[in-house]
Design an enzyme around this catalytic site. Structure first.
Site, PDB file in Angstrom:
ATOM      1  N   GLY A  82      34.547   7.119  47.786  1.00 54.89           N
ATOM      2  CA  GLY A  82      33.780   8.223  47.201  1.00 54.89           C
ATOM      3  C   GLY A  82      32.371   8.321  47.763  1.00 54.89           C
ATOM      4  O   GLY A  82      31.765   7.308  48.117  1.00 54.89           O
ATOM      5  N   ARG A 146      40.044   7.505  51.818  1.00 51.38           N
ATOM      6  CA  ARG A 146      40.422   6.374  50.970  1.00 51.38           C
ATOM      7  C   ARG A 146      41.598   5.554  51.525  1.00 51.38           C
ATOM      8  O   ARG A 146      42.247   4.814  50.784  1.00 51.38           O
ATOM      9  CB  ARG A 146      40.762   6.874  49.560  1.00 51.38           C
ATOM     10  CG  ARG A 146      39.563   7.383  48.774  1.00 51.38           C
ATOM     11  CD  ARG A 146      39.871   7.427  47.286  1.00 51.38           C
ATOM     12  NE  ARG A 146      38.767   7.969  46.507  1.00 51.38           N
ATOM     13  CZ  ARG A 146      37.738   7.241  46.061  1.00 51.38           C
ATOM     14  NH1 ARG A 146      37.681   5.964  46.324  1.00 51.38           N
ATOM     15  NH2 ARG A 146      36.787   7.806  45.345  1.00 51.38           N
ATOM     16  N   ASP A 177      36.744  -2.720  46.983  1.00 49.38           N
ATOM     17  CA  ASP A 177      38.022  -2.820  47.706  1.00 49.38           C
ATOM     18  C   ASP A 177      37.816  -2.713  49.216  1.00 49.38           C
ATOM     19  O   ASP A 177      38.408  -3.480  49.980  1.00 49.38           O
ATOM     20  CB  ASP A 177      38.984  -1.714  47.255  1.00 49.38           C
ATOM     21  CG  ASP A 177      39.639  -2.070  45.939  1.00 49.38           C
ATOM     22  OD1 ASP A 177      39.603  -3.263  45.577  1.00 49.38           O
ATOM     23  OD2 ASP A 177      40.154  -1.159  45.267  1.00 49.38           O
ATOM     24  N   LYS A 203      28.394   0.072  48.824  1.00 50.28           N
ATOM     25  CA  LYS A 203      28.257   1.483  48.430  1.00 50.28           C
ATOM     26  C   LYS A 203      29.052   1.775  47.171  1.00 50.28           C
ATOM     27  O   LYS A 203      30.154   1.286  47.036  1.00 50.28           O
ATOM     28  CB  LYS A 203      28.807   2.355  49.570  1.00 50.28           C
ATOM     29  CG  LYS A 203      28.959   3.794  49.264  1.00 50.28           C
ATOM     30  CD  LYS A 203      30.405   4.335  49.460  1.00 50.28           C
ATOM     31  CE  LYS A 203      31.382   3.865  48.439  1.00 50.28           C
ATOM     32  NZ  LYS A 203      32.662   4.581  48.401  1.00 50.28           N
ATOM     33  N   THR A 204      28.563   2.481  46.240  1.00 46.45           N
ATOM     34  CA  THR A 204      29.298   3.173  45.183  1.00 46.45           C
ATOM     35  C   THR A 204      28.327   3.604  44.090  1.00 46.45           C
ATOM     36  O   THR A 204      27.448   2.835  43.689  1.00 46.45           O
ATOM     37  CB  THR A 204      30.446   2.351  44.536  1.00 46.45           C
ATOM     38  OG1 THR A 204      31.042   3.142  43.509  1.00 46.45           O
ATOM     39  CG2 THR A 204      30.035   1.020  43.942  1.00 46.45           C
ATOM     40  N   ASP A 206      29.193   3.938  41.196  1.00 48.36           N
ATOM     41  CA  ASP A 206      29.646   3.296  39.960  1.00 48.36           C
ATOM     42  C   ASP A 206      28.795   2.084  39.576  1.00 48.36           C
ATOM     43  O   ASP A 206      28.812   1.664  38.418  1.00 48.36           O
ATOM     44  CB  ASP A 206      31.111   2.839  40.092  1.00 48.36           C
ATOM     45  CG  ASP A 206      32.045   4.001  40.415  1.00 48.36           C
ATOM     46  OD1 ASP A 206      31.598   5.162  40.323  1.00 48.36           O
ATOM     47  OD2 ASP A 206      33.209   3.749  40.767  1.00 48.36           O
TER      48      ASP A 206
HETATM   49  P1  FBP Z   1      34.162   4.665  45.000  1.00 50.59           P
HETATM   50  O1  FBP Z   1      34.608   3.554  44.116  1.00 50.59           O
HETATM   51  O2  FBP Z   1      35.008   4.845  46.186  1.00 50.59           O
HETATM   52  O3  FBP Z   1      32.708   4.558  45.352  1.00 50.59           O
HETATM   53  O4  FBP Z   1      34.319   6.027  44.181  1.00 50.59           O
HETATM   54  C1  FBP Z   1      33.509   6.369  43.131  1.00 50.59           C
HETATM   55  C2  FBP Z   1      34.014   7.543  42.333  1.00 50.59           C
HETATM   56  O5  FBP Z   1      33.012   8.543  42.327  1.00 50.59           O
HETATM   57  C3  FBP Z   1      34.387   7.149  40.911  1.00 50.59           C
HETATM   58  O6  FBP Z   1      33.263   7.155  40.060  1.00 50.59           O
HETATM   59  C4  FBP Z   1      35.395   8.195  40.541  1.00 50.59           C
HETATM   60  O7  FBP Z   1      36.266   7.742  39.540  1.00 50.59           O
HETATM   61  C5  FBP Z   1      36.126   8.415  41.838  1.00 50.59           C
HETATM   62  O8  FBP Z   1      35.203   8.114  42.862  1.00 50.59           O
HETATM   63  C6  FBP Z   1      36.643   9.812  42.009  1.00 50.59           C
HETATM   64  O9  FBP Z   1      37.421   9.855  43.158  1.00 50.59           O
HETATM   65  P2  FBP Z   1      37.732  11.148  44.021  1.00 50.59           P
HETATM   66  O10 FBP Z   1      36.530  11.401  44.853  1.00 50.59           O
HETATM   67  O11 FBP Z   1      38.872  10.708  44.862  1.00 50.59           O
HETATM   68  O12 FBP Z   1      38.015  12.261  43.089  1.00 50.59           O
END
Ligand code: FBP
Length: 546
Positions: A82, A146, A177, A203-204, A206
């Site tokens: 993400g 992803r 991951d 990175k994230t 979250d």
């Molecule tokens: P990462 O763990 O890859 O950083 O993703 C974060 C995130 O924004 C989460 O908060 C959310 O649940 C998810 O990606 C949403 O995924 P997508 O972009 O595939 O809709």
């Protein structure tokens, strides 16, 4: 420049602040090695899986001279998962870092995530190209994806690509991951004696990739500040109109760090923390009752309005919902056709699941039942992040209040979901500086042929003058976890610590915030102006650093 606003044009020229040790270019950095390290848990199993890279020392950078002579560095970079504000600056940091080693160094931007690396699909990142993306949000410079790099065939294809382009290093910018997979790839390269380092960057949005060595992932700061501004605007609207309750779901996957930070920033009337829900083993009914109590208490004081924050991953932390989801995952896989064709899908599914879970499913609003039965991911699992928990809670609170003879107020609610709104925002100064420093540190690790490391900057609450840069062996952050029926080495995800400073600060104030309108207004992110306004760190980081 025609697509630039005055602010975005000014941001392109912003020079991120670097830790002292990095200011003389990569060749002006000496690497100091610490003691032999070990993983946080399951040391024997992880040592066995990482024979070449396990036990490497922590590296700290100091002003000095690189031990490795200057050379042309060919580095590949991948954005994984993400979007998170700061990704472009990590790439800028790597770019400037390797160019400081040798002007002919080259940066390969593998397109659209790990699949670009595996397939050798890349963009040559030139100086002109890089300059269009400095300090901007988004991952559009090369795109993200992803795809998981975890199979031997994939690793072998990466080796071919690394050899073809004579890569000295690959930098994988990702969450827990992706960084786990980067460490596995580093080990594989080392075992196959491929002279190409593999390093990661945390990175994230979250905020769940953190531990004793990584204080925070980049992106969390900007995303949380963006949502906090929106929440504060809504709070002021609620307090002005005095007629709505706003139920706001916040992205953040499993962990509630974003929700907690937003609560500390904005002082909502209610904020659910999934980790607390799990620790208290709360049922959905209990959650609804407690929320309804706050709504009723405020209504009794003549306040038929308020703001409630709900973390994205809540349902997975409610024990009974978790059981229901797992039974649905198992049974829908076996009876997909029958359910698909049935007019009353709920009745059919209820034949196959336990009685208590069937009752729970039947008690849910029809829209949520549909989301639980229909929205499945490619593995056939319920897509928990798509469940509209904010709407579910509105419906259930409404029902609960209706059943209470004591409730004399009005409950009119609006629902919101903030997630994508924050992931590509212009990085705050903190994220712009921090991510640039992470990229620059990755370049130092590459120059020194260090592999299996995550770039790390610590002492973040001290301001960039006090920042300490270096690299931490990724294997140190790992433990063994059960994944798809197998024990796998993975970086331990950081959930909200109920004994930690941020949660305690929230728990101390939440009763007051429930009763009053103590709404706090952090405002939108400021990029130019006094340091105390523009360079402030997240409250989570400040409280955790105490
Ligand atoms: P990462 O763990 O890859 O950083 O993703 C974060 C995130 O924004 C989460 O908060 C959310 O649940 C998810 O990606 C949403 O995924 P997508 O972009 O595939 O809709």
């Amino acid at each position: 420049m025609e697509n630039h606003s005055p602010l975005s044009a000014a941001r392109l020229k912003y020079q991120p602040k670097l830790a002292k040790s990095l200011r003389d270019g990569v060749l002006g950095v000496a690497t100091q090695k610490g003691e032999k390290t070990q993983s946080i848990k399951d040391q024997e199993a992880i040592a066995k899986l990482f024979p070449k890279t396990y036990g490497a020392p922590i590296i700290s950078f100091a002003s000095g001279k690189s031990e490795v002579p200057a050379r042309v560095l060919n580095v590949g970079v991948v954005l994984s998962g993400g979007q998170a504000p700061g990704g472009h600056n990590v790439i800028a940091g790597i770019f400037d870092g390797i160019k400081s080693v040798h002007k002919d160094s080259k940066l390969f931007g593998f397109k659209n995530g790990p699949s670009g690396l595996e397939n050798g699909d890349y963009i040559d990142i030139t100086s002109e190209y890089m300059d269009q993306y400095r300090n901007t949000g988004g991952f559009d410079i090369i795109g993200s994806g992803r795809t998981k790099l975890e199979k031997t065939e994939q690793f072998d294809r990466c080796i071919e690509v690394a050899k073809k382009h004579n890569l000295s290093a690959i930098v994988i910018i990702g969450g827990d991951d992706s960084n786990t997979n980067a460490a596995v790839l580093a080990e594989y390269f080392a075992q196959k004696e491929v002279a190409c380092s593999v390093v990661g960057c945390p990175k994230t949005i979250d905020g769940d990739l953190k531990n004793g060595h990584i204080e925070i992932s980049f992106g969390f700061d900007t995303a949380a500040k963006t949502y906090s501004n929106l929440i504060a605007n809504i709070s002021r609207d609620a307090n002005s109109a005095k007629k709505y309750w706003h139920f706001i779901k916040l992205m953040g996957r499993s962990a509630s760090h974003i929700g907690l930070e937003a609560a500390l920033q904005t002082h909502p009337n209610i904020c659910l923390i999934s980790e607390e829900v799990a620790a208290r083993k709360m049922t959905l009914k209990q959650i609804v009752n407690e929320m309804s109590d706050v709504v009723e208490m405020r209504a009794n004081a003549g306040k038929n309005f308020g703001v409630a924050l709900i973390p994205e991953g809540l349902v997975e932390f409610i024990p009974e919902m978790k059981t229901l989801i797992s039974q649905l995952n198992d049974n829908l896989a076996h009876h997909a056709d029958e359910v698909e064709k049935a007019e009353n899908k709920v009745e059919v599914v209820c034949k196959y699941i336990e009685k208590s879970e069937a009752e729970l499913l039947k008690s849910l609003p029809a829209a949520i039942q549909n989301q639980l039965l229909l929205d499945r991911d490619p593995h056939g699992n319920v897509q928990v992040s798509l469940i509209e928990t904010e709407k579910l809670l509105i419906e259930l609170v409404k029902k609960e209040l209706k059943s209470r003879s004591t409730f004399k107020g009005k409950f009119s609610a609006q629902n919101h979901f903030f997630g994508y709104e924050g992931r590509c925002a212009l990085p705050s100064n903190f994220d712009a500086d921090y991510s640039y420093g992470l990229g620059f540190s990755a370049a130092v690790l590459a120059q020194n042929n260090l592999t299996g490391y995550m770039a790390a900057i610590s002492n973040l609450s001290a301001g960039s003058e006090g920042w300490k840069a270096g690299g931490v062996p990724t294997s140190m952050m790992m433990n063994m976890e059960r994944r798809h029926g197998e024990d796998k080495p993975v970086i331990q995800k950081a959930l909200v610590d109920l004994e930690g400073g941020p949660f305690k600060a929230f728990a101390e104030k939440r009763k007051l915030w429930a009763e009053t309108e103590s709404y706090r207004h952090p405002g939108s992110i400021q990029y130019f102006g006094p340091t105390e306004i523009c360079d402030q760190i997240s409250l989570t980081l400040a409280l955790e650093s105490k």
